[in-house]
Design a protein around this motif. Structure first.
Motif, mmCIF file in Angstrom:
data_model
loop_
_atom_site.group_PDB
_atom_site.id
_atom_site.type_symbol
_atom_site.label_atom_id
_atom_site.label_comp_id
_atom_site.label_asym_id
_atom_site.label_seq_id
_atom_site.Cartn_x
_atom_site.Cartn_y
_atom_site.Cartn_z
ATOM 1 N N GLU A 2 5.068 19.126 -3.596
ATOM 2 C CA GLU A 2 5.730 19.202 -4.891
ATOM 3 C C GLU A 2 6.402 17.891 -5.268
ATOM 4 O O GLU A 2 6.714 17.058 -4.408
ATOM 5 N N ALA A 3 6.639 17.721 -6.557
ATOM 6 C CA ALA A 3 7.291 16.516 -7.077
ATOM 7 C C ALA A 3 8.605 16.271 -6.347
ATOM 8 O O ALA A 3 9.414 17.183 -6.174
ATOM 9 N N GLY A 4 8.787 15.044 -5.894
ATOM 10 C CA GLY A 4 10.006 14.653 -5.213
ATOM 11 C C GLY A 4 9.935 14.756 -3.698
ATOM 12 O O GLY A 4 10.758 14.175 -2.996
ATOM 13 N N ASP A 5 8.959 15.515 -3.172
ATOM 14 C CA ASP A 5 8.790 15.609 -1.719
ATOM 15 C C ASP A 5 8.321 14.272 -1.163
ATOM 16 O O ASP A 5 7.585 13.527 -1.828
ATOM 17 N N ASP A 6 8.725 13.966 0.054
ATOM 18 C CA ASP A 6 8.122 12.843 0.761
ATOM 19 C C ASP A 6 6.771 13.323 1.290
ATOM 20 O O ASP A 6 6.687 14.376 1.926
ATOM 21 N N TRP A 7 5.716 12.567 1.007
ATOM 22 C CA TRP A 7 4.347 12.980 1.336
ATOM 23 C C TRP A 7 4.194 13.312 2.827
ATOM 24 O O TRP A 7 3.742 14.388 3.196
ATOM 25 N N ARG A 8 4.579 12.397 3.698
ATOM 26 C CA ARG A 8 4.398 12.601 5.148
ATOM 27 C C ARG A 8 5.306 13.723 5.647
ATOM 28 O O ARG A 8 4.883 14.580 6.424
ATOM 29 N N GLU A 9 6.540 13.748 5.196
ATOM 30 C CA GLU A 9 7.474 14.786 5.637
ATOM 31 C C GLU A 9 7.021 16.178 5.204
ATOM 32 O O GLU A 9 7.244 17.156 5.924
ATOM 33 N N ASP A 24 4.598 15.137 14.177
ATOM 34 C CA ASP A 24 4.543 13.712 13.850
ATOM 35 C C ASP A 24 3.209 13.449 13.163
ATOM 36 O O ASP A 24 2.168 13.398 13.815
ATOM 37 N N ALA A 25 3.245 13.331 11.828
ATOM 38 C CA ALA A 25 2.023 13.120 11.044
ATOM 39 C C ALA A 25 1.655 11.647 11.000
ATOM 40 O O ALA A 25 2.530 10.778 10.950
ATOM 41 N N ARG A 26 0.366 11.376 10.998
ATOM 42 C CA ARG A 26 -0.164 10.018 10.883
ATOM 43 C C ARG A 26 -1.118 9.982 9.685
ATOM 44 O O ARG A 26 -2.325 10.058 9.848
ATOM 45 N N PRO A 27 -0.580 9.867 8.451
ATOM 46 C CA PRO A 27 -1.437 9.847 7.266
ATOM 47 C C PRO A 27 -1.956 8.443 6.943
ATOM 48 O O PRO A 27 -1.181 7.487 6.865
ATOM 49 N N TYR A 28 -3.243 8.337 6.785
ATOM 50 C CA TYR A 28 -3.871 7.101 6.321
ATOM 51 C C TYR A 28 -4.423 7.380 4.942
ATOM 52 O O TYR A 28 -5.072 8.408 4.721
ATOM 53 N N ALA A 29 -4.130 6.497 3.982
ATOM 54 C CA ALA A 29 -4.469 6.794 2.598
ATOM 55 C C ALA A 29 -5.096 5.610 1.888
ATOM 56 O O ALA A 29 -4.797 4.451 2.185
ATOM 57 N N VAL A 30 -5.971 5.946 0.951
ATOM 58 C CA VAL A 30 -6.483 4.993 -0.030
ATOM 59 C C VAL A 30 -5.784 5.349 -1.333
ATOM 60 O O VAL A 30 -5.898 6.481 -1.822
ATOM 61 N N ASP A 90 5.412 3.318 0.815
ATOM 62 C CA ASP A 90 5.675 2.409 1.930
ATOM 63 C C ASP A 90 4.440 2.473 2.830
ATOM 64 O O ASP A 90 4.244 3.462 3.547
ATOM 65 N N VAL A 91 3.605 1.460 2.750
ATOM 66 C CA VAL A 91 2.329 1.435 3.469
ATOM 67 C C VAL A 91 2.406 0.423 4.603
ATOM 68 O O VAL A 91 2.831 -0.712 4.391
ATOM 69 N N TRP A 92 2.005 0.859 5.783
ATOM 70 C CA TRP A 92 2.050 -0.022 6.953
ATOM 71 C C TRP A 92 0.650 -0.484 7.331
ATOM 72 O O TRP A 92 -0.321 0.246 7.182
ATOM 73 N N HIS A 93 0.608 -1.704 7.847
ATOM 74 C CA HIS A 93 -0.623 -2.275 8.409
ATOM 75 C C HIS A 93 -0.296 -2.794 9.790
ATOM 76 O O HIS A 93 0.744 -3.412 10.001
ATOM 77 N N TYR A 94 -1.186 -2.551 10.738
ATOM 78 C CA TYR A 94 -0.963 -3.009 12.105
ATOM 79 C C TYR A 94 -1.522 -4.413 12.269
ATOM 80 O O TYR A 94 -2.669 -4.687 11.935
ATOM 81 N N VAL A 123 -5.566 0.114 -2.741
ATOM 82 C CA VAL A 123 -4.773 -0.386 -1.628
ATOM 83 C C VAL A 123 -4.746 0.747 -0.605
ATOM 84 O O VAL A 123 -4.996 1.896 -0.932
ATOM 85 N N GLY A 124 -4.454 0.432 0.617
ATOM 86 C CA GLY A 124 -4.424 1.515 1.589
ATOM 87 C C GLY A 124 -3.869 1.083 2.920
ATOM 88 O O GLY A 124 -3.583 -0.089 3.160
ATOM 89 N N GLY A 125 -3.711 2.057 3.789
ATOM 90 C CA GLY A 125 -3.197 1.849 5.122
ATOM 91 C C GLY A 125 -2.484 3.096 5.595
ATOM 92 O O GLY A 125 -2.710 4.194 5.080
ATOM 93 N N TYR A 126 -1.602 2.923 6.575
ATOM 94 C CA TYR A 126 -0.805 4.030 7.097
ATOM 95 C C TYR A 126 0.292 4.336 6.086
ATOM 96 O O TYR A 126 1.121 3.486 5.784
ATOM 97 N N LEU A 127 0.290 5.543 5.546
ATOM 98 C CA LEU A 127 1.256 5.929 4.512
ATOM 99 C C LEU A 127 2.528 6.430 5.189
ATOM 100 O O LEU A 127 2.685 7.616 5.470
#
Length: 131
Positions: A17-24, A87-93, A50-54, A102-106
């Motif tokens: 829902e609107a306002g939720d943190d996607w990963r949480e 502990d979710a590990r979402p990777y997104a485009v 906030d997208v992370w790249h290793y 753009v993409g990476g670990y969300l």
């Protein structure tokens, strides 16, 4: 290689829902379903991503902030349970209105809306060693 059959406990449709943190939101759905592990796919719209790249040379993650609305063209990942917490590990485009992707670990993003298909498994798995 280590490949094993995983027993599916159940499948869920998760409305983010609107306002939720996607990963949480994915982690909360996994906790509520009380599954040992999960795999998910999803689509939707987010903002303030906030997208992370290793960086393998530095052996660390580097964050990139996107303070704009982005479409989640594809998101997939897994959830494992560590110390009783998912502990979710979402990777997104993610796509901009221009079509640029753009993409990476969300790591985090505020949902505008989204839908996730979550497949729960009966047995836990260690993401570092496979199933």
């Amino acid at each position: 290689m280590d490949a094993r059959e995983l027993a599916v406990s159940a499948e869920y449709r998760v409305a983010i829902e609107a306002g939720d943190d996607w990963r949480e939101a994915i982690e909360a759905a996994t906790a509520e379903a009380a599954v040992a592990a999960a795999w998910f796919t999803g689509v939707g719209t987010v903002r303030d991503a906030d997208v992370w790249h290793y960086d393998p040379d530095a052996e660390e993650h580097r964050a990139v902030q996107f303070d704009e609305p982005l479409s989640v063209a594809a998101c997939m990942g897994e959830v494992s349970v560590t110390d009783g917490k998912p502990d979710a590990r979402p990777y997104a485009v993610l796509t901009r209105p221009s079509g640029q992707a753009v993409g990476g670990y969300l790591n985090a993003a505020v949902a505008v809306e989204g839908q996730v298909h979550l497949r729960g498994f009966e047995d836990p798995f260690d993401r570092r060693r496979g199933p």
